[in-house]
Enzyme design. Sequence first.
Site, PDB file in Angstrom:
ATOM      1  N   GLU A   1      30.175 111.631  85.027  1.00 13.76           N
ATOM      2  CA  GLU A   1      30.937 110.369  85.089  1.00 13.76           C
ATOM      3  C   GLU A   1      31.131 109.746  83.709  1.00 13.76           C
ATOM      4  O   GLU A   1      30.992 108.536  83.522  1.00 13.76           O
ATOM      5  CB  GLU A   1      30.288 109.411  86.101  1.00 13.76           C
ATOM      6  CG  GLU A   1      30.284 110.076  87.479  1.00 13.76           C
ATOM      7  CD  GLU A   1      30.134 109.157  88.663  1.00 13.76           C
ATOM      8  OE1 GLU A   1      30.322 107.950  88.510  1.00 13.76           O
ATOM      9  OE2 GLU A   1      29.848 109.679  89.739  1.00 13.76           O
TER      10      GLU A   1
ATOM     11  N   ALA B   1      39.602 119.950  80.750  1.00 15.75           N
ATOM     12  CA  ALA B   1      39.830 118.498  80.700  1.00 15.75           C
ATOM     13  C   ALA B   1      38.668 117.767  81.369  1.00 15.75           C
ATOM     14  O   ALA B   1      38.711 117.470  82.558  1.00 15.75           O
ATOM     15  CB  ALA B   1      41.151 118.158  81.401  1.00 15.75           C
ATOM     16  N   GLY B   2      37.598 117.539  80.578  1.00 14.84           N
ATOM     17  CA  GLY B   2      36.438 116.805  81.088  1.00 14.84           C
ATOM     18  C   GLY B   2      36.446 115.402  80.512  1.00 14.84           C
ATOM     19  O   GLY B   2      36.990 114.469  81.109  1.00 14.84           O
TER      20      GLY B   2
ATOM     21  N   TRP C   1      33.818 121.540  88.366  1.00 16.71           N
ATOM     22  CA  TRP C   1      32.586 120.739  88.404  1.00 16.71           C
ATOM     23  C   TRP C   1      32.565 119.734  89.553  1.00 16.71           C
ATOM     24  O   TRP C   1      32.061 118.631  89.379  1.00 16.71           O
ATOM     25  CB  TRP C   1      32.406 119.942  87.104  1.00 16.71           C
ATOM     26  CG  TRP C   1      32.410 120.724  85.852  1.00 16.71           C
ATOM     27  CD1 TRP C   1      33.362 120.687  84.886  1.00 16.71           C
ATOM     28  CD2 TRP C   1      31.407 121.636  85.397  1.00 16.71           C
ATOM     29  NE1 TRP C   1      33.032 121.519  83.863  1.00 16.71           N
ATOM     30  CE2 TRP C   1      31.828 122.107  84.142  1.00 16.71           C
ATOM     31  CE3 TRP C   1      30.198 122.089  85.927  1.00 16.71           C
ATOM     32  CZ2 TRP C   1      31.087 123.026  83.407  1.00 16.71           C
ATOM     33  CZ3 TRP C   1      29.459 122.994  85.201  1.00 16.71           C
ATOM     34  CH2 TRP C   1      29.901 123.445  83.961  1.00 16.71           C
TER      35      TRP C   1
ATOM     36  N   GLY D   1       0.377 116.853  80.844  1.00 19.36           N
ATOM     37  CA  GLY D   1      -0.006 118.036  80.085  1.00 19.36           C
ATOM     38  C   GLY D   1       0.566 119.289  80.745  1.00 19.36           C
ATOM     39  O   GLY D   1       1.708 119.279  81.230  1.00 19.36           O
ATOM     40  N   GLY D   2      -0.246 120.355  80.829  1.00 21.29           N
ATOM     41  CA  GLY D   2       0.228 121.621  81.416  1.00 21.29           C
ATOM     42  C   GLY D   2       0.716 121.434  82.845  1.00 21.29           C
ATOM     43  O   GLY D   2       1.692 122.073  83.265  1.00 21.29           O
TER      44      GLY D   2
HETATM   45  C1  LIG Z   1      26.491 118.721  87.848  1.00 21.95           C
HETATM   46  C2  LIG Z   1      27.827 118.145  87.522  1.00 21.95           C
HETATM   47  C3  LIG Z   1      28.527 117.454  88.498  1.00 21.95           C
HETATM   48  C4  LIG Z   1      29.805 116.954  88.220  1.00 21.95           C
HETATM   49  N1  LIG Z   1      30.510 116.326  89.228  1.00 21.95           N
HETATM   50  C5  LIG Z   1      31.805 115.994  89.004  1.00 21.95           C
HETATM   51  C6  LIG Z   1      32.627 115.510  90.077  1.00 21.95           C
HETATM   52  O1  LIG Z   1      32.155 115.338  91.214  1.00 21.95           O
HETATM   53  N2  LIG Z   1      33.931 115.236  89.824  1.00 21.95           N
HETATM   54  C7  LIG Z   1      34.492 115.407  88.588  1.00 21.95           C
HETATM   55  O2  LIG Z   1      35.676 115.137  88.438  1.00 21.95           O
HETATM   56  N3  LIG Z   1      33.733 115.867  87.547  1.00 21.95           N
HETATM   57  C8  LIG Z   1      32.419 116.169  87.726  1.00 21.95           C
HETATM   58  N4  LIG Z   1      31.649 116.659  86.694  1.00 21.95           N
HETATM   59  C9  LIG Z   1      32.267 116.848  85.383  1.00 21.95           C
HETATM   60  C10 LIG Z   1      31.764 115.869  84.335  1.00 21.95           C
HETATM   61  O3  LIG Z   1      32.310 114.607  84.561  1.00 21.95           O
HETATM   62  C11 LIG Z   1      32.130 116.460  82.967  1.00 21.95           C
HETATM   63  O4  LIG Z   1      31.268 117.568  82.755  1.00 21.95           O
HETATM   64  C12 LIG Z   1      31.993 115.454  81.844  1.00 21.95           C
HETATM   65  O5  LIG Z   1      32.981 114.457  81.947  1.00 21.95           O
HETATM   66  C13 LIG Z   1      32.117 116.116  80.464  1.00 21.95           C
HETATM   67  O6  LIG Z   1      33.233 116.955  80.396  1.00 21.95           O
HETATM   68  P1  LIG Z   1      33.051 118.448  79.849  1.00 21.95           P
HETATM   69  O7  LIG Z   1      31.921 119.079  80.583  1.00 21.95           O
HETATM   70  O8  LIG Z   1      34.371 119.106  79.901  1.00 21.95           O
HETATM   71  O9  LIG Z   1      32.595 118.294  78.345  1.00 21.95           O
HETATM   72  P2  LIG Z   1      33.563 118.077  77.093  1.00 21.95           P
HETATM   73  O10 LIG Z   1      34.562 117.022  77.399  1.00 21.95           O
HETATM   74  O11 LIG Z   1      34.037 119.402  76.643  1.00 21.95           O
HETATM   75  O12 LIG Z   1      32.539 117.516  76.029  1.00 21.95           O
HETATM   76  C14 LIG Z   1      31.657 118.358  75.275  1.00 21.95           C
HETATM   77  C15 LIG Z   1      30.882 117.456  74.311  1.00 21.95           C
HETATM   78  O13 LIG Z   1      31.807 116.806  73.423  1.00 21.95           O
HETATM   79  C16 LIG Z   1      31.610 115.407  73.470  1.00 21.95           C
HETATM   80  N5  LIG Z   1      32.891 114.731  73.276  1.00 21.95           N
HETATM   81  C17 LIG Z   1      34.087 114.998  73.857  1.00 21.95           C
HETATM   82  N6  LIG Z   1      35.022 114.140  73.419  1.00 21.95           N
HETATM   83  C18 LIG Z   1      34.400 113.279  72.556  1.00 21.95           C
HETATM   84  C19 LIG Z   1      34.831 112.167  71.774  1.00 21.95           C
HETATM   85  N7  LIG Z   1      36.090 111.727  71.818  1.00 21.95           N
HETATM   86  N8  LIG Z   1      33.907 111.557  70.996  1.00 21.95           N
HETATM   87  C20 LIG Z   1      32.622 111.976  70.970  1.00 21.95           C
HETATM   88  N9  LIG Z   1      32.160 113.026  71.676  1.00 21.95           N
HETATM   89  C21 LIG Z   1      33.038 113.669  72.470  1.00 21.95           C
HETATM   90  C22 LIG Z   1      31.026 115.137  74.861  1.00 21.95           C
HETATM   91  O14 LIG Z   1      30.332 113.918  74.919  1.00 21.95           O
HETATM   92  C23 LIG Z   1      30.127 116.342  75.025  1.00 21.95           C
HETATM   93  O15 LIG Z   1      28.897 116.111  74.382  1.00 21.95           O
HETATM   94  C24 LIG Z   1      30.362 117.129  86.939  1.00 21.95           C
HETATM   95  C25 LIG Z   1      29.637 117.807  85.949  1.00 21.95           C
HETATM   96  C26 LIG Z   1      28.398 118.324  86.230  1.00 21.95           C
HETATM   97  C27 LIG Z   1      27.659 119.075  85.163  1.00 21.95           C
END
Ligand SMILES: Cc1cc2nc3c(=O)[nH]c(=O)nc-3n(C[C@H](O)[C@H](O)[C@H](O)COP(=O)(O)OP(=O)(O)OC[C@H]3O[C@@H](n4cnc5c(N)ncnc54)[C@H](O)[C@@H]3O)c2cc1C
Length: 396
Positions: A375, A135-136, A164, A351-352
């Site tokens: 975010e 759930a991202g 994450w 460049g390089g």
């Molecule tokens: C270094 C780092 C630090 C982070 N820090 C935090 C933190 O402190 N707290 C926290 O809660 N989270 C944190 N995150 C999580 C971050 O918010 C999520 O990675 C982000 O919201 C995307 O979720 P996901 O990685 O599950 O990708 P997914 O939701 O699986 O998405 C995969 C791809 O599908 C696309 N996608 C998904 N749904 C749609 C849609 N409806 N329409 C179009 N495209 C879509 C996305 O844009 C993406 O390109 C962090 C992530 C990283 C990498």
Amino acid sequence: MTGTVVDRELPTPEAADLLELTRDLAARELQPRADKSEAAGSFPRELFAHLGELGLLSLPYPEKFGGGGQPAVVYLQVLEELARGWSTIALGTSVHVLSCSAVAEFGTPDQQETFLPEMLGGSTLGAYCLSEAHAGSDAGAMRTEAVREGGDEGGYVITGDKAWITHGPVADFMLVAARTDGERVPGGGSAGISTFLVPGSAPGLTAGVPERKMGFRASPTSQVRFDGVRVGVDRRIGDEGQGFRIAMAALDAGRLGISACAVGLAQAALDVAADYAGRRIAFGRPIDEFQGVSFLLADAATQVTAARQLYLYAARRKDAGRTFSTEAAMAKLTATDMAMKVTTDMVQVLGGAGYVEDYPLERYMREAKVLQIVEGTNQIQRMVIARSLKHPGHRS
Ligand SMILES: Cc1cc2nc3c(=O)[nH]c(=O)nc-3n(C[C@H](O)[C@H](O)[C@H](O)COP(=O)(O)OP(=O)(O)OC[C@H]3O[C@@H](n4cnc5c(N)ncnc54)[C@H](O)[C@@H]3O)c2cc1C
């Protein structure tokens, strides 16, 4: 630090002093340490303590709770200068500020008086726990549960795995979103979510091993496990079921922080590249005398300036008490896509030399990438903006 002083419009002489202090700090204490710490993946806890002593970790919050009482336009420009020196410090400051926002904006007067002085005092660091492995972007599909026990005198038992989490292994407190509707199925919706302020040392709370990331290696990101973590009712921020709205409100402000980080990072890349191009000789001339190079620099300077103005526009709306969710999404989309393009183009200018670790540009390029993801990915920002076009009357 290479680069010119950015011409800024600041509301007060105090704000101008704050910016000068930040520039000095970035040049003397952040930038010289960044390469080595990022290569080693070592988290600079003592630098955050120093920022806390200077009052830079709590700028946008009321002075009566230990904050700096600064408007968003000032806080964000400070963040930009921090990012120009070292992005990990700026990102960490932004995440800490985000983690405090729920209590500051939605907490009861009692909660604010109890919790905020320590959260804003400068000696603690926060984390924001929304995402889970499944759930991202679809954060409403979270499964972490908070089960009520013991009636009004009792509390909640939180169980689940967050993913994450920036500062996961080092945070002193965490703002945690969890289901209170007993709904376990994925896609159960955002209506049954509540937010809690959880101490980092709570029994049952453990952080995973830091992720091995493309960039921001000095900033620890990990899973956080809640294995029957008990918190009192006094640590629920807002009503039951209001948590998703609170978490999204925090993200609106957080997105402005990410925008400022992106602008600072791109400005740093431009500074290094412009300096290099004036010194690097090819075909008997400095390469910045070739239009193919100078136009890359000119485009970068224009894009950095435009992105800065967009986040400041959203910040001015926030400071005036107007809606700024759409504008924050526009700023985050524009600034982070800009940072990706500008850092990539500035590698090209060197460049390089741009591709090796002798200069920080390859690192800047790796760091820019994640700003398009955190975010809310930039696809999600476009969804927020597109939604506002269907309901234009909701903005004021
Ligand atoms: C270094 C780092 C630090 C982070 N820090 C935090 C933190 O402190 N707290 C926290 O809660 N989270 C944190 N995150 C999580 C971050 O918010 C999520 O990675 C982000 O919201 C995307 O979720 P996901 O990685 O599950 O990708 P997914 O939701 O699986 O998405 C995969 C791809 O599908 C696309 N996608 C998904 N749904 C749609 C849609 N409806 N329409 C179009 N495209 C879509 C996305 O844009 C993406 O390109 C962090 C992530 C990283 C990498």
